[in-house]
Every structure is written in structure tokens, then in C-alpha cells.
Design a protein around this motif. Structure first.
Motif, PDB file in Angstrom:
ATOM      1  N   ARG A 143     -45.947 -22.448  47.742  1.00  0.00           N
ATOM      2  CA  ARG A 143     -46.599 -24.043  47.784  1.00  0.00           C
ATOM      3  C   ARG A 143     -48.213 -23.770  47.907  1.00  0.00           C
ATOM      4  NH1 ARG A 143     -42.789 -24.514  51.026  1.00  0.00           N
ATOM      5  NH2 ARG A 143     -44.327 -24.743  53.116  1.00  0.00           N
ATOM      6  N   ASP A 144     -48.996 -23.928  47.137  1.00  0.00           N
ATOM      7  CA  ASP A 144     -50.528 -23.581  47.128  1.00  0.00           C
ATOM      8  C   ASP A 144     -51.190 -24.442  46.152  1.00  0.00           C
ATOM      9  OD1 ASP A 144     -51.073 -21.746  44.941  1.00  0.00           O
ATOM     10  OD2 ASP A 144     -49.339 -20.811  45.966  1.00  0.00           O
ATOM     11  N   ASN A 145     -52.505 -24.528  46.299  1.00  0.00           N
ATOM     12  CA  ASN A 145     -53.365 -25.050  45.341  1.00  0.00           C
ATOM     13  C   ASN A 145     -54.438 -24.275  44.636  1.00  0.00           C
ATOM     14  OD1 ASN A 145     -54.950 -25.231  47.452  1.00  0.00           O
ATOM     15  ND2 ASN A 145     -55.661 -27.286  47.535  1.00  0.00           N
ATOM     16  N   PHE A 146     -54.139 -23.069  44.829  1.00  0.00           N
ATOM     17  CA  PHE A 146     -54.890 -22.045  44.370  1.00  0.00           C
ATOM     18  C   PHE A 146     -55.649 -22.046  42.944  1.00  0.00           C
ATOM     19  CE2 PHE A 146     -56.469 -17.586  43.120  1.00  0.00           C
ATOM     20  CZ  PHE A 146     -57.277 -17.244  44.127  1.00  0.00           C
ATOM     21  N   GLN A 147     -56.673 -21.976  42.756  1.00  0.00           N
ATOM     22  CA  GLN A 147     -57.286 -22.225  41.216  1.00  0.00           C
ATOM     23  C   GLN A 147     -58.016 -20.545  40.836  1.00  0.00           C
ATOM     24  OE1 GLN A 147     -57.373 -24.997  39.469  1.00  0.00           O
ATOM     25  NE2 GLN A 147     -55.877 -25.768  40.941  1.00  0.00           N
ATOM     26  N   MET A 148     -57.557 -20.358  39.901  1.00  0.00           N
ATOM     27  CA  MET A 148     -57.893 -18.672  39.600  1.00  0.00           C
ATOM     28  C   MET A 148     -59.271 -18.919  38.931  1.00  0.00           C
ATOM     29  SD  MET A 148     -54.721 -16.482  38.538  1.00  0.00           S
ATOM     30  CE  MET A 148     -54.312 -17.294  36.841  1.00  0.00           C
ATOM     31  N   LYS A 149     -60.110 -17.829  39.105  1.00  0.00           N
ATOM     32  CA  LYS A 149     -61.221 -17.836  38.387  1.00  0.00           C
ATOM     33  C   LYS A 149     -61.712 -16.505  38.394  1.00  0.00           C
ATOM     34  CE  LYS A 149     -64.071 -18.323  43.034  1.00  0.00           C
ATOM     35  NZ  LYS A 149     -64.833 -19.358  43.746  1.00  0.00           N
ATOM     36  N   ARG A 150     -63.011 -16.195  37.617  1.00  0.00           N
ATOM     37  CA  ARG A 150     -63.274 -14.675  37.354  1.00  0.00           C
ATOM     38  C   ARG A 150     -63.681 -14.018  38.748  1.00  0.00           C
ATOM     39  NH1 ARG A 150     -65.914 -11.787  33.206  1.00  0.00           N
ATOM     40  NH2 ARG A 150     -67.137 -10.265  33.915  1.00  0.00           N
ATOM     41  N   GLY A 151     -62.899 -12.902  38.800  1.00  0.00           N
ATOM     42  CA  GLY A 151     -62.980 -11.913  39.900  1.00  0.00           C
ATOM     43  C   GLY A 151     -61.739 -11.981  40.910  1.00  0.00           C
ATOM     44  N   THR A 152     -60.823 -13.074  40.594  1.00  0.00           N
ATOM     45  CA  THR A 152     -59.485 -13.140  41.259  1.00  0.00           C
ATOM     46  C   THR A 152     -58.813 -11.542  41.109  1.00  0.00           C
ATOM     47  OG1 THR A 152     -59.651 -15.614  40.945  1.00  0.00           O
ATOM     48  CG2 THR A 152     -57.456 -14.219  41.364  1.00  0.00           C
ATOM     49  N   LEU A 153     -58.364 -11.252  42.392  1.00  0.00           N
ATOM     50  CA  LEU A 153     -57.553 -10.100  42.368  1.00  0.00           C
ATOM     51  C   LEU A 153     -55.956 -10.524  42.214  1.00  0.00           C
ATOM     52  CD1 LEU A 153     -58.569  -7.126  42.595  1.00  0.00           C
ATOM     53  CD2 LEU A 153     -57.878  -7.450  44.934  1.00  0.00           C
ATOM     54  N   ALA A 154     -55.088  -9.553  41.564  1.00  0.00           N
ATOM     55  CA  ALA A 154     -53.807  -9.592  41.518  1.00  0.00           C
ATOM     56  C   ALA A 154     -53.039  -8.278  41.708  1.00  0.00           C
ATOM     57  CB  ALA A 154     -53.344 -10.460  40.182  1.00  0.00           C
ATOM     58  N   SER A 155     -52.176  -8.342  42.414  1.00  0.00           N
ATOM     59  CA  SER A 155     -51.143  -7.147  42.299  1.00  0.00           C
ATOM     60  C   SER A 155     -49.800  -7.684  41.681  1.00  0.00           C
ATOM     61  CB  SER A 155     -50.857  -6.781  43.821  1.00  0.00           C
ATOM     62  OG  SER A 155     -49.744  -5.713  43.803  1.00  0.00           O
ATOM     63  N   PHE A 156     -49.729  -6.783  40.379  1.00  0.00           N
ATOM     64  CA  PHE A 156     -48.303  -7.023  39.492  1.00  0.00           C
ATOM     65  C   PHE A 156     -47.583  -6.158  40.130  1.00  0.00           C
ATOM     66  CE2 PHE A 156     -51.830  -8.578  36.768  1.00  0.00           C
ATOM     67  CZ  PHE A 156     -51.697  -9.698  36.795  1.00  0.00           C
ATOM     68  N   ASP A 157     -46.383  -6.502  40.584  1.00  0.00           N
ATOM     69  CA  ASP A 157     -45.302  -5.564  41.148  1.00  0.00           C
ATOM     70  C   ASP A 157     -44.220  -5.529  40.204  1.00  0.00           C
ATOM     71  OD1 ASP A 157     -47.158  -5.381  43.040  1.00  0.00           O
ATOM     72  OD2 ASP A 157     -45.964  -5.863  44.652  1.00  0.00           O
ATOM     73  N   LEU A 158     -43.773  -4.435  39.647  1.00  0.00           N
ATOM     74  CA  LEU A 158     -42.690  -4.275  38.684  1.00  0.00           C
ATOM     75  C   LEU A 158     -41.246  -3.956  39.606  1.00  0.00           C
ATOM     76  CD1 LEU A 158     -45.072  -4.313  36.556  1.00  0.00           C
ATOM     77  CD2 LEU A 158     -43.310  -2.907  35.289  1.00  0.00           C
ATOM     78  N   MET A 159     -40.467  -4.820  39.532  1.00  0.00           N
ATOM     79  CA  MET A 159     -39.264  -4.383  40.433  1.00  0.00           C
ATOM     80  C   MET A 159     -37.953  -4.437  39.458  1.00  0.00           C
ATOM     81  SD  MET A 159     -40.814  -4.919  43.453  1.00  0.00           S
ATOM     82  CE  MET A 159     -41.791  -5.888  44.356  1.00  0.00           C
ATOM     83  N   LYS A 160     -37.011  -3.295  39.973  1.00  0.00           N
ATOM     84  CA  LYS A 160     -35.665  -3.091  39.337  1.00  0.00           C
ATOM     85  C   LYS A 160     -34.569  -3.536  40.496  1.00  0.00           C
ATOM     86  CE  LYS A 160     -32.760  -0.434  36.261  1.00  0.00           C
ATOM     87  NZ  LYS A 160     -32.859   0.922  35.541  1.00  0.00           N
ATOM     88  N   ALA A 161     -33.740  -4.403  40.222  1.00  0.00           N
ATOM     89  CA  ALA A 161     -32.878  -4.803  40.881  1.00  0.00           C
ATOM     90  C   ALA A 161     -32.012  -3.460  40.895  1.00  0.00           C
ATOM     91  CB  ALA A 161     -32.139  -6.037  40.694  1.00  0.00           C
ATOM     92  N   VAL A 162     -31.454  -3.204  42.150  1.00  0.00           N
ATOM     93  CA  VAL A 162     -30.092  -2.360  42.301  1.00  0.00           C
ATOM     94  C   VAL A 162     -28.971  -2.779  41.400  1.00  0.00           C
ATOM     95  CG1 VAL A 162     -28.886  -1.044  43.913  1.00  0.00           C
ATOM     96  CG2 VAL A 162     -31.128  -1.679  44.442  1.00  0.00           C
ATOM     97  N   GLU A 163     -28.357  -1.919  40.841  1.00  0.00           N
ATOM     98  CA  GLU A 163     -27.253  -2.278  40.025  1.00  0.00           C
ATOM     99  C   GLU A 163     -26.283  -2.770  40.890  1.00  0.00           C
ATOM    100  OE1 GLU A 163     -24.266  -0.643  36.541  1.00  0.00           O
ATOM    101  OE2 GLU A 163     -25.802   0.933  37.517  1.00  0.00           O
ATOM    102  N   GLY A 164     -25.682  -4.046  40.524  1.00  0.00           N
ATOM    103  CA  GLY A 164     -24.583  -4.738  41.383  1.00  0.00           C
ATOM    104  C   GLY A 164     -25.286  -5.528  42.396  1.00  0.00           C
ATOM    105  N   LYS A 165     -26.626  -5.573  42.632  1.00  0.00           N
ATOM    106  CA  LYS A 165     -27.311  -6.445  43.906  1.00  0.00           C
ATOM    107  C   LYS A 165     -28.396  -7.316  43.128  1.00  0.00           C
ATOM    108  CE  LYS A 165     -26.465  -3.096  47.315  1.00  0.00           C
ATOM    109  NZ  LYS A 165     -27.360  -2.395  48.516  1.00  0.00           N
ATOM    110  N   PHE A 166     -27.930  -7.821  41.860  1.00  0.00           N
ATOM    111  CA  PHE A 166     -28.980  -8.734  41.186  1.00  0.00           C
ATOM    112  C   PHE A 166     -29.049  -9.930  41.843  1.00  0.00           C
ATOM    113  CE2 PHE A 166     -30.723 -11.616  37.975  1.00  0.00           C
ATOM    114  CZ  PHE A 166     -31.365 -10.771  37.044  1.00  0.00           C
ATOM    115  N   GLN A 167     -28.205 -10.628  42.211  1.00  0.00           N
ATOM    116  CA  GLN A 167     -28.125 -11.888  42.916  1.00  0.00           C
ATOM    117  C   GLN A 167     -28.630 -11.738  44.210  1.00  0.00           C
ATOM    118  OE1 GLN A 167     -27.718 -14.786  41.315  1.00  0.00           O
ATOM    119  NE2 GLN A 167     -27.133 -13.468  39.718  1.00  0.00           N
TER     120      GLN A 167
END
Length: 263
Positions: A143-167
Motif C-alpha cells: 500500500r503506497d502512493n509512489f509515483q515513478m519518475k526518471r531516475g527511479t531505481l528498481a531491483s527485479f528479483d527472479l524467483m523459482k518456487a521449489v518444486e512442490g512448494k508453489f503455494q
């Protein structure tokens, strides 16, 4: 009794419809550009921004971001990430076809003919290589009202759920990690966080099943967040974090800077 049930049913249906409208669908494109074509690609970006703005004005898409990669991948793989936002999975899977892009190009550049627009599009795409595309559905966010603009920094973290532990993994993100990120946002140490699930079917050989996006106002906020340690966390909370970490494999982390957000 029927008079009571009917309003309740309408309330439930309205709630479901509102929730569906709030769900965002995102297409990530990881783009590779050869060093001798960088200038041409920047021209392509500027040309496409107006086209995407026309598509937004026509409510065909909800937004478009252009990110420049800072770290996390070999530069020979890709250097840029674009994100296109859609209102539903059907429009996401259809994407913006060549004819639609040409149509919006003529709206954005009324002094161009259709052939001229198509020539510019062809030239634009010839200077880049689409290394990878990912179709994602947002399933949780802070819950936030963050407004993205030029210079905003982001970390995109790719995850893989362990087999059988998706939920179990999704539950951990929503019930354990999201409150931690919300706490950081409330303390001014973060701008926004969201959890995305791969929208297409996938098997055990899929490279990733989920993606988390951690957004910061700038590098100052980013490094302050890295140094922050919650001294108030309980032993039970720390145990929940450890259990949650075991439900997924963090495949890769990409750090990127926002060059432009079209809305």
C-alpha cells in the motif's frame, strides 16, 4: 431472507469485479543492443514513446516503462528492460501487433504516411535483439502512493518456487515478506514492492516462476534500505523468514534505473 441475500450477493460480485480490475498484467522484454547501434536504439526509444502514449490514450495499454540495466546480467545478454502494462490477460497475450503500432504511429506522427511509419518501425527493430520476453500477473503489492519518475531505481528479483512448494512460497511472500517491505515503505526506506507470477504455463525446467519488484526513489534510499536491520523482529518472525527463504530459489537479481515511464 431473500432481501438480505441479494444485497450480499451483489456486494460479493462487485468486490470480485473490482479485484479483477485492480489486477495488472505485465510484459517484460529484455533487450540487447550492440554498442555500434546504441545511438539508433535511443532514437527508436524516443520514437516508440509517442506511439505507446497513443496506445495508452486509446486505452489499449495502461503504461510503458523503459529501464536501463545497472547490474545483474552480462552486458552481452541484454542492457535494457521494457515493461508494458495491460488491463487483462487476453490483451496482454495479444500484445501490440504491427498493424496496431502502425495505426498508433500515424496518430502520434500525423505528418507521416503509413508506409513511412512502418519503415521507421522496421528500422527501429533492426537495431535491437529481443533476448527474452516474460508474461507476468501481479498477485500482491504494498500500500503506497509512489509515483515513478526518471531516475527511479528498481531491483527485479527472479524467483523459482521449489518444486512442490508453489503455494507455500506465495503464502510466504504475501504473509511474511510483504509486511516487511510495507514496514520499510512506512519508514521511508522503500517506494513500492510487488509480487508477480508467471502467467504462462510452465514446467519443472522453467528458469523462474515468480518475480518481485523492489522500487526505490534513488540510490540514497536504496543503500539506506540495505543497511536497515529490524531490531524489533521476534524469534517467531525470523523463523518464518527462514522457512520462506527455503521455499524458493532466488535465480537472479537485476538492478535497473528508470529512463522513462509513459502513462
Amino acid at each position: 431472507m431473500k432481501k438480505i441475500i441479494l444485497p450480499l450477493l451483489l456486494l460479493v460480485l462487485t468486490s470480485v469485479m473490482v479485484k479483477a480490475q485492480e489486477t495488472r498484467y505485465l510484459v517484460f522484454e529484455f533487450i540487447k543492443v550492440e554498442s555500434n547501434q546504441t545511438y539508433d536504439f535511443i532514437e527508436h526509444k524516443e520514437f516508440m514513446e509517442k506511439i505507446y502514449q497513443s496506445a495508452i490514450n486509446d486505452k489499449r495499454i495502461q503504461g510503458w516503462d523503459f529501464w536501463s540495466l545497472q547490474s545483474g546480467a552480462d552486458p552481452s545478454e541484454f542492457q535494457y528492460i521494457t515493461i508494458t502494462y495491460y488491463k487483462d490477460p487476453v490483451s496482454m497475450m495479444h500484445g501490440l501487433q504491427e498493424e496496431e503500432l502502425a495505426k498508433y504511429g500515424m496518430v502520434a506522427y500525423p505528418h507521416f504516411t503509413e508506409n513511412q511509419v512502418k519503415e521507421r518501425l522496421a528500422k527501429a527493430y533492426s537495431c535491437m535483439d529481443l533476448a527474452q520476453r516474460a508474461y507476468m500477473q501481479e498477485i500482491a503489492s504494498t500500500r503506497d502512493n509512489f509515483q515513478m519518475k526518471r531516475g527511479t531505481l528498481a531491483s527485479f528479483d527472479l524467483m523459482k518456487a521449489v518444486e512442490g512448494k508453489f503455494q507455500e512460497y506465495e503464502k510466504a511472500e504475501k504473509e511474511v515478506f510483504m509486511p516487511i517491505h510495507q514496514n520499510r515503505i512506512d519508514k521511508g526506506l522503500m517506494g513500492h514492492w510487488s509480487l508477480l507470477r508467471t502467467a504462462l504455463p510452465f514446467g519443472s525446467e522453467a528458469k523462474s516462476t515468480h518475480l518481485t519488484i523492489n522500487i526505490y526513489r534513488d540510490y540514497v534510499q536504496f543503500f539506506n534500505a540495505q543497511e536497515y536491520e529490524d531490531m524489533e523482529s521476534t524469534a517467531e518472525q525470523r523463523a518464518a523468514v527462514e522457512k520462506g527463504l527455503k521455499s524458493r530459489d532466488q535465480k537472479w537479481v537485476y538492478l535497473a534505473t528508470l529512463e522513462n515511464a509513459v502513462r
